[in-house]
Motif scaffolding. Sequence first.
Motif, short mmCIF file in Angstrom:
data_model
loop_
_atom_site.label_atom_id
_atom_site.label_comp_id
_atom_site.label_asym_id
_atom_site.label_seq_id
_atom_site.Cartn_x
_atom_site.Cartn_y
_atom_site.Cartn_z
N ARG A 89 0.85 -1.21 0.00
CA ARG A 89 0.00 0.00 0.00
C ARG A 89 0.88 1.25 0.00
O ARG A 89 0.57 2.24 -0.69
CB ARG A 89 -0.93 0.02 1.21
N ALA A 90 1.97 1.22 0.77
CA ALA A 90 2.90 2.36 0.78
C ALA A 90 3.52 2.55 -0.61
O ALA A 90 3.62 3.68 -1.11
CB ALA A 90 3.99 2.15 1.82
N ARG A 91 3.91 1.45 -1.23
CA ARG A 91 4.48 1.54 -2.58
C ARG A 91 3.44 2.03 -3.58
O ARG A 91 3.77 2.79 -4.51
CB ARG A 91 5.03 0.19 -3.00
N LEU A 92 2.19 1.65 -3.39
CA LEU A 92 1.12 2.13 -4.25
C LEU A 92 0.94 3.64 -4.09
O LEU A 92 0.81 4.37 -5.08
CB LEU A 92 -0.18 1.39 -3.94
N LEU A 93 0.97 4.11 -2.85
CA LEU A 93 0.90 5.55 -2.61
C LEU A 93 2.03 6.28 -3.33
O LEU A 93 1.82 7.33 -3.96
CB LEU A 93 0.98 5.85 -1.11
N HIS A 94 3.21 5.70 -3.25
CA HIS A 94 4.38 6.30 -3.91
C HIS A 94 4.19 6.32 -5.42
O HIS A 94 4.48 7.33 -6.08
CB HIS A 94 5.65 5.55 -3.51
N ALA A 95 3.72 5.20 -5.97
CA ALA A 95 3.51 5.11 -7.42
C ALA A 95 2.47 6.12 -7.90
O ALA A 95 2.54 6.60 -9.03
CB ALA A 95 3.08 3.69 -7.79
N ARG A 96 1.55 6.45 -7.03
CA ARG A 96 0.50 7.42 -7.39
C ARG A 96 0.90 8.86 -7.10
O ARG A 96 0.10 9.77 -7.25
CB ARG A 96 -0.80 7.07 -6.67
N GLY A 97 2.14 9.06 -6.65
CA GLY A 97 2.65 10.41 -6.45
C GLY A 97 2.23 11.09 -5.17
O GLY A 97 2.26 12.32 -5.09
N GLU A 98 1.85 10.31 -4.17
CA GLU A 98 1.47 10.90 -2.88
C GLU A 98 2.70 11.55 -2.24
O GLU A 98 3.84 11.16 -2.52
CB GLU A 98 0.89 9.84 -1.96
N PRO A 99 2.50 12.51 -1.34
CA PRO A 99 3.63 13.16 -0.68
C PRO A 99 4.50 12.15 0.08
O PRO A 99 4.00 11.16 0.62
CB PRO A 99 2.97 14.14 0.30
N VAL A 100 5.80 12.43 0.11
CA VAL A 100 6.75 11.51 0.71
C VAL A 100 6.43 11.25 2.18
O VAL A 100 6.57 10.11 2.65
CB VAL A 100 8.20 12.05 0.55
N ASP A 101 5.95 12.26 2.92
CA ASP A 101 5.64 12.03 4.33
C ASP A 101 4.48 11.04 4.50
O ASP A 101 4.46 10.25 5.45
CB ASP A 101 5.37 13.33 5.07
N VAL A 102 3.53 11.04 3.58
CA VAL A 102 2.41 10.09 3.61
C VAL A 102 2.92 8.68 3.30
O VAL A 102 2.57 7.70 3.98
CB VAL A 102 1.31 10.51 2.61
N VAL A 103 3.78 8.58 2.29
CA VAL A 103 4.36 7.30 1.92
C VAL A 103 5.21 6.76 3.07
O VAL A 103 5.12 5.58 3.42
CB VAL A 103 5.20 7.43 0.62
N ARG A 104 6.02 7.62 3.66
CA ARG A 104 6.89 7.22 4.77
C ARG A 104 6.08 6.71 5.95
O ARG A 104 6.40 5.70 6.56
CB ARG A 104 7.78 8.38 5.21
N ALA A 105 5.00 7.40 6.29
CA ALA A 105 4.15 6.97 7.41
C ALA A 105 3.56 5.58 7.14
O ALA A 105 3.52 4.74 8.04
CB ALA A 105 3.04 7.99 7.66
N ALA A 106 3.13 5.35 5.92
CA ALA A 106 2.57 4.05 5.56
C ALA A 106 3.64 2.95 5.62
O ALA A 106 3.38 1.85 6.12
CB ALA A 106 1.95 4.11 4.16
N ALA A 107 4.84 3.26 5.14
CA ALA A 107 5.92 2.28 5.18
C ALA A 107 6.38 2.03 6.61
O ALA A 107 6.72 0.89 6.97
CB ALA A 107 7.09 2.74 4.31
N ASP A 108 6.40 3.06 7.43
CA ASP A 108 6.73 2.89 8.85
C ASP A 108 5.73 1.97 9.54
O ASP A 108 6.10 1.13 10.35
CB ASP A 108 6.77 4.24 9.58
#
Length: 129
Positions: free
Chosen positions: A78-97
């Motif tokens: 899901r974090a990688r999907l957020l990243h692929a969709r161009g979500e802000p890095v802090d959102v991606v980081r929170a999901a990956a954390d």
Amino acid sequence: MPSPATTRPGTAAKAEHLLAATLLDPPRWGLAYWYGLIAEMWLAAEMPDKAATALDRADQAVKAHGQRYAEGLLLLLRARLLHARGEPVDVVRAAADEARARSGERGAHLFARRAERFLADLDQNPAGC
């Protein structure tokens, strides 16, 4: 993870078809995990909408069959999907954390290490992991 050059949409579609033909009726062990792997194939093929659909099916398998061992992987995807969709890095980081923490709590060390690698890659190259 396979590169987009080696993961073709047809391969992911074939894997999805095989899953439906062999694991859905009756539902078998590993359904959530396998849907996660198919989502990863769709991500590698740069088809995030298909990846999201596969992740939604994985989440349904977790809820319906209690296959929680794959939760950390699904959160990472899901974090990688957020990243692929161009979500802000802090959102991606929170999901990956969250993926890393959940994996660690559940003893899923392989998934925790994958989340750690993703976070390290994100630190080095926020625009294009």
